[in-house]
Design an enzyme around this catalytic site. Structure first.
Site, PDB file in Angstrom:
ATOM      1  N   GLY A  84       5.179  -3.200  -0.579  1.00 33.17           N
ATOM      2  CA  GLY A  84       5.429  -2.546  -1.863  1.00 33.17           C
ATOM      3  C   GLY A  84       4.704  -3.257  -2.995  1.00 33.17           C
ATOM      4  O   GLY A  84       4.445  -4.460  -2.922  1.00 33.17           O
ATOM      5  N   VAL A  85       4.366  -2.490  -4.022  1.00 30.92           N
ATOM      6  CA  VAL A  85       3.736  -3.027  -5.227  1.00 30.92           C
ATOM      7  C   VAL A  85       4.520  -2.538  -6.428  1.00 30.92           C
ATOM      8  O   VAL A  85       4.873  -1.351  -6.510  1.00 30.92           O
ATOM      9  CB  VAL A  85       2.253  -2.597  -5.335  1.00 30.92           C
ATOM     10  CG1 VAL A  85       1.633  -3.107  -6.637  1.00 30.92           C
ATOM     11  CG2 VAL A  85       1.459  -3.095  -4.144  1.00 30.92           C
ATOM     12  N   ARG A  91      -3.052  -0.486  -9.052  1.00 31.88           N
ATOM     13  CA  ARG A  91      -4.493  -0.387  -9.317  1.00 31.88           C
ATOM     14  C   ARG A  91      -5.096  -1.706  -9.798  1.00 31.88           C
ATOM     15  O   ARG A  91      -6.018  -1.729 -10.609  1.00 31.88           O
ATOM     16  CB  ARG A  91      -4.789   0.730 -10.328  1.00 31.88           C
ATOM     17  CG  ARG A  91      -4.340   2.103  -9.843  1.00 31.88           C
ATOM     18  CD  ARG A  91      -4.694   3.212 -10.836  1.00 31.88           C
ATOM     19  NE  ARG A  91      -4.265   4.493 -10.322  1.00 31.88           N
ATOM     20  CZ  ARG A  91      -3.054   5.021 -10.535  1.00 31.88           C
ATOM     21  NH1 ARG A  91      -2.164   4.360 -11.262  1.00 31.88           N
ATOM     22  NH2 ARG A  91      -2.743   6.194 -10.046  1.00 31.88           N
ATOM     23  N   ARG A  92      -4.552  -2.798  -9.271  1.00 32.49           N
ATOM     24  CA  ARG A  92      -5.098  -4.110  -9.591  1.00 32.49           C
ATOM     25  C   ARG A  92      -5.498  -4.859  -8.320  1.00 32.49           C
ATOM     26  O   ARG A  92      -5.708  -6.066  -8.349  1.00 32.49           O
ATOM     27  CB  ARG A  92      -4.083  -4.928 -10.403  1.00 32.49           C
ATOM     28  CG  ARG A  92      -3.825  -4.344 -11.785  1.00 32.49           C
ATOM     29  CD  ARG A  92      -2.715  -5.061 -12.540  1.00 32.49           C
ATOM     30  NE  ARG A  92      -3.007  -6.488 -12.748  1.00 32.49           N
ATOM     31  CZ  ARG A  92      -2.208  -7.289 -13.460  1.00 32.49           C
ATOM     32  NH1 ARG A  92      -1.091  -6.803 -14.008  1.00 32.49           N
ATOM     33  NH2 ARG A  92      -2.517  -8.557 -13.605  1.00 32.49           N
ATOM     34  N   SER A 119       5.544   5.207   4.367  1.00 32.38           N
ATOM     35  CA  SER A 119       6.230   5.996   3.349  1.00 32.38           C
ATOM     36  C   SER A 119       5.279   7.015   2.747  1.00 32.38           C
ATOM     37  O   SER A 119       5.690   8.101   2.334  1.00 32.38           O
ATOM     38  CB  SER A 119       6.791   5.080   2.254  1.00 32.38           C
ATOM     39  OG  SER A 119       5.760   4.281   1.699  1.00 32.38           O
ATOM     40  N   TYR A 124      -2.654   4.365   4.156  1.00 33.10           N
ATOM     41  CA  TYR A 124      -3.030   3.366   5.150  1.00 33.10           C
ATOM     42  C   TYR A 124      -4.278   3.697   5.954  1.00 33.10           C
ATOM     43  O   TYR A 124      -4.800   2.831   6.650  1.00 33.10           O
ATOM     44  CB  TYR A 124      -1.840   3.097   6.076  1.00 33.10           C
ATOM     45  CG  TYR A 124      -0.714   2.413   5.334  1.00 33.10           C
ATOM     46  CD1 TYR A 124      -0.764   1.052   5.076  1.00 33.10           C
ATOM     47  CD2 TYR A 124       0.364   3.144   4.841  1.00 33.10           C
ATOM     48  CE1 TYR A 124       0.239   0.420   4.370  1.00 33.10           C
ATOM     49  CE2 TYR A 124       1.376   2.526   4.125  1.00 33.10           C
ATOM     50  CZ  TYR A 124       1.310   1.164   3.888  1.00 33.10           C
ATOM     51  OH  TYR A 124       2.298   0.543   3.173  1.00 33.10           O
ATOM     52  N   PHE A 412      11.452   0.607  11.235  1.00 33.53           N
ATOM     53  CA  PHE A 412      11.474  -0.813  10.952  1.00 33.53           C
ATOM     54  C   PHE A 412      10.881  -1.091   9.585  1.00 33.53           C
ATOM     55  O   PHE A 412      10.632  -2.200   9.209  1.00 33.53           O
ATOM     56  CB  PHE A 412      10.715  -1.598  12.046  1.00 33.53           C
ATOM     57  CG  PHE A 412       9.300  -1.163  12.280  1.00 33.53           C
ATOM     58  CD1 PHE A 412       8.262  -1.721  11.550  1.00 33.53           C
ATOM     59  CD2 PHE A 412       8.992  -0.178  13.220  1.00 33.53           C
ATOM     60  CE1 PHE A 412       6.949  -1.325  11.762  1.00 33.53           C
ATOM     61  CE2 PHE A 412       7.674   0.216  13.450  1.00 33.53           C
ATOM     62  CZ  PHE A 412       6.666  -0.365  12.702  1.00 33.53           C
TER      63      PHE A 412
END
Length: 412
Positions: A84-85, A91-92, A119, A124, A412
């Site tokens: 997660g971000v 966008r960094r 998600s 990916y 998971f």
């Protein structure tokens, strides 16, 4: 202030997990879920990106062993998770830096593949993950659908058991099933307890988790189902629903007996199950498949990290001798031409070669085909695999294909 990436210290776990909850919408997990994930976290495989005292990015991995085509020993795999971000730091390059570090670590640790549930699947593919397994949801109107059961079903004894007390028997059944279907993780210590997670706030008005076991003539447990009942009432009477979490069995009679039990629970009129294999035998037992409403979605995504080791670790359905020209910009050590050979027993070897290529594709397509559920021929029909030598595609596609659909039985 510059961002800092570092390996997780368990002293920082709460802040790290709070960030993850925020990245996934900000709804807190139940204390039971939180404690389970704390116990399963492998801190040495967990990364955090920090902006001062704030965690703004995360990625972790579980040390899995995954079943692959051929029925041999499960293959070590990194189960990528908890990615997660923070919305303030998009966008960094935070995600890209996490994926770069993680795949480098996976390679250094000797795991040939990485797997994840996405998600957002669109994210990916650019890191080389391909969709390798799908999952089926079924919603059955049990007032109109009946089951045709195989001989021996009536000989199966069913018992309601406390889910925790039944867990050792259920795990023995699960362990025997792993080699039969690609995509199933061999359960590592602690993962059995995840199947019992049952916080009241996640039930949506349904009952606590229930478990019924199927026994053979000798009393051995040969199957189990875990489920909840969601009671409901209308003016005309009851309208309850059975919510199925797991159904696993060692032979067809036990499998049919468990589903017949679920279809016949009093005061319920439908059965709903999620995350089933796309070739679930249930579809052949029902009297009316149209009233067994189904929906398919992506489940497991596969990334070949060490291409020759990964392709050499699985079995093949037919002898094979093919040269693959592979594109892999994110893990360039996989790029180039590889000769993959498999003998009549399915044993394989993959080595670099200067020979002319027979097929051209990216590592993403190899990930999709790896578990045998997505054919190279279907990927070629979408323009994702190019045949460079006539006949090579058909031979390779048949060799990569599996007898059963790959399946991830739990997240998971």
């Amino acid at each position: 202030m510059a961002l800092e990436m570092r390996v997780l210290s368990m002293d920082d776990w709460d802040v790290w997990f709070d960030h993850l909850e925020l990245a996934f919408g900000g709804v807190p997990e139940s204390p039971q879920h939180r404690e389970t994930f704390r116990s399963l976290t492998e801190p040495e495989r967990s990364l955090g990106v920090w902006d001062g005292e704030d965690c703004v990015g995360s990625a972790s991995a579980f040390s899995f062993r995954l079943s692959v085509p051929g029925g041999g020993a499960p293959v070590p795999a990194a189960g990528v998770t908890m990615v997660g971000v923070a919305p303030t730091h998009r966008r960094r390059g935070v995600l890209t830096s996490l994926m770069r570090r993680q795949l480098d670590d996976v390679r250094a640790g000797g795991e040939a593949i990485a797997v994840l549930t996405a998600s957002d699947p669109a994210i990916y593919g650019r890191f080389g993950y391909g969709t390798a397994a799908y999952a089926l949801s079924v919603d059955v109107d049990t007032t109109r659908v009946r089951l045709s059961v195989p001989p021996g079903t009536d000989d199966v004894r069913l018992r309601l058991v406390d889910p925790a007390k039944a867990l050792p028997d259920c795990e023995r059944v699960y362990a025997r099933l792993v080699a039969r279907r690609p995509g199933m993780p061999a359960r590592q210590p602690g993962w059995d307890l995840k199947t019992l997670l049952d916080p009241e706030g996640h039930r949506g008005g349904a009952s606590p988790l229930k478990c019924v076991v199927a026994e053979g003539a000798d009393g051995e447990v040969v199957g189990y189902a875990r489920y909840r009942v969601a009671p409901d009432w209308e003016q005309s009477g009851s309208d309850g629903k059975v919510q199925v979490q797991d159904v696993d069995a060692l032979h067809p009679a036990a499998y049919a007996a468990l589903w017949r039990y679920l279809f016949g629970i009093d005061l319920t009129w439908s059965v709903r199950a999620f995350g089933r294999p796309v070739d679930d035998p249930l579809l052949h037992l029902v009297s009316d498949v149209r009233r067994t409403r189904t929906r398919q979605r992506d489940a497991l995504h596969v990334r070949l990290v060490d291409l020759p080791a990964a392709l050499g670790a699985r079995g093949y359905a037919a002898p094979l001798d093919v040269v693959l020209d592979v594109e892999d910009a994110f893990c360039p050590w996989n790029a180039g031409r590889w000769r993959l050979t498999a003998d009549a027993d399915g044993a394989a070897r993959c080595v670099r070669t200067e020979a002319a290529a027979d097929l051209a594709l990216s590592v993403r397509e190899l990930g999709s085909a790896y578990l045998g559920g997505i054919t190279l021929a279907s990927l070629a029909a979408a323009g994702l695999v190019r045949e460079l030598r006539p006949g090579a595609l058909t031979r390779a596609s048949r060799a990569f294909a599996g007898d059963v659909a790959p399946w991830l039985p739990h997240g998971f």
